[in-house]
Design a protein around this motif. Sequence first.
Motif, mmCIF file in Angstrom:
data_model
loop_
_atom_site.group_PDB
_atom_site.id
_atom_site.type_symbol
_atom_site.label_atom_id
_atom_site.label_comp_id
_atom_site.label_asym_id
_atom_site.label_seq_id
_atom_site.Cartn_x
_atom_site.Cartn_y
_atom_site.Cartn_z
ATOM 1 N N ASN A 1 1.618 -13.253 3.902
ATOM 2 C CA ASN A 1 1.204 -11.903 4.262
ATOM 3 C C ASN A 1 2.397 -11.158 4.827
ATOM 4 O OD1 ASN A 1 1.420 -12.367 7.116
ATOM 5 N ND2 ASN A 1 -0.524 -13.447 7.038
ATOM 6 N N GLU A 2 2.208 -9.881 5.098
ATOM 7 C CA GLU A 2 3.348 -9.081 5.525
ATOM 8 C C GLU A 2 3.916 -9.528 6.855
ATOM 9 O OE1 GLU A 2 2.878 -4.933 6.666
ATOM 10 O OE2 GLU A 2 0.752 -5.296 6.830
ATOM 11 N N ASN A 3 3.146 -10.268 7.664
ATOM 12 C CA ASN A 3 3.669 -10.763 8.930
ATOM 13 C C ASN A 3 4.722 -11.839 8.727
ATOM 14 O OD1 ASN A 3 2.046 -9.074 10.474
ATOM 15 N ND2 ASN A 3 0.337 -10.487 10.388
ATOM 16 N N GLU A 4 4.704 -12.479 7.557
ATOM 17 C CA GLU A 4 5.689 -13.508 7.252
ATOM 18 C C GLU A 4 6.877 -12.945 6.486
ATOM 19 O OE1 GLU A 4 3.346 -16.263 5.060
ATOM 20 O OE2 GLU A 4 2.491 -17.166 6.854
ATOM 21 N N ARG B 1 3.438 2.618 -6.574
ATOM 22 C CA ARG B 1 3.486 2.390 -5.114
ATOM 23 C C ARG B 1 2.350 1.473 -4.681
ATOM 24 N NH1 ARG B 1 4.819 7.304 -1.311
ATOM 25 N NH2 ARG B 1 3.608 5.915 -0.049
ATOM 26 N N GLN B 2 1.167 1.727 -5.240
ATOM 27 C CA GLN B 2 -0.001 0.925 -4.896
ATOM 28 C C GLN B 2 0.222 -0.544 -5.246
ATOM 29 O OE1 GLN B 2 -3.567 2.760 -5.069
ATOM 30 N NE2 GLN B 2 -4.673 0.978 -4.378
ATOM 31 N N SER B 3 0.804 -0.795 -6.410
ATOM 32 C CA SER B 3 1.103 -2.170 -6.810
ATOM 33 C C SER B 3 2.109 -2.799 -5.857
ATOM 34 C CB SER B 3 1.657 -2.208 -8.232
ATOM 35 O OG SER B 3 0.669 -1.829 -9.157
ATOM 36 N N VAL C 1 3.381 -6.658 -1.399
ATOM 37 C CA VAL C 1 3.873 -6.915 -0.038
ATOM 38 C C VAL C 1 2.759 -7.464 0.851
ATOM 39 C CG1 VAL C 1 4.814 -5.820 2.039
ATOM 40 C CG2 VAL C 1 5.723 -5.225 -0.192
ATOM 41 N N ASN C 2 1.547 -6.976 0.656
ATOM 42 C CA ASN C 2 0.433 -7.413 1.493
ATOM 43 C C ASN C 2 -0.308 -8.616 0.917
ATOM 44 O OD1 ASN C 2 0.780 -5.391 3.461
ATOM 45 N ND2 ASN C 2 -0.195 -3.921 2.110
ATOM 46 N N GLY C 3 0.068 -9.019 -0.272
ATOM 47 C CA GLY C 3 -0.625 -10.120 -0.928
ATOM 48 C C GLY C 3 0.202 -11.388 -0.971
ATOM 49 N N ASN C 4 0.242 -11.978 -2.142
ATOM 50 C CA ASN C 4 0.912 -13.253 -2.333
ATOM 51 C C ASN C 4 1.894 -13.113 -3.497
ATOM 52 O OD1 ASN C 4 1.553 -15.923 -2.103
ATOM 53 N ND2 ASN C 4 -0.315 -16.673 -3.047
ATOM 54 N N PRO C 5 3.076 -12.552 -3.248
ATOM 55 C CA PRO C 5 4.016 -12.309 -4.341
ATOM 56 C C PRO C 5 4.532 -13.604 -4.964
ATOM 57 C CG PRO C 5 5.047 -11.837 -2.229
ATOM 58 C CD PRO C 5 3.602 -12.128 -1.959
ATOM 59 N N THR C 6 4.808 -13.537 -6.258
ATOM 60 C CA THR C 6 5.363 -14.694 -6.948
ATOM 61 C C THR C 6 6.846 -14.826 -6.603
ATOM 62 O OG1 THR C 6 6.024 -13.410 -8.886
ATOM 63 C CG2 THR C 6 3.785 -14.353 -8.902
#
Length: 80
Positions: A2-5, A30-32, A37-42
């Motif tokens: 998550n964005e905290n990491e 931008r939404q993507s 950033v807030n999800g789980n990027p590859t």
Amino acid sequence: MNENELRIREIMLEKGISVNEMSEKLGITRQSFYSIVNGNPTMSTLTKIAEILGVTVKKLFRDENISDNEKEENDERDEI
């Protein structure tokens, strides 16, 4: 993840890169970008972001969860 990491936004601010510019360079909306950033990027996405920001993928992460031994090992690897 998550964005905290992740430090993506912090590094973008340091480098003077806007969300619009980043999403444009990644070829996404931008939404993507916010979802990434807030999800789980590859790893592939993280690599692209790191390249755009001119940093290593490792620099995109906060060191808070890394033990002192791991940090020393990572620092030694960075010097090689």
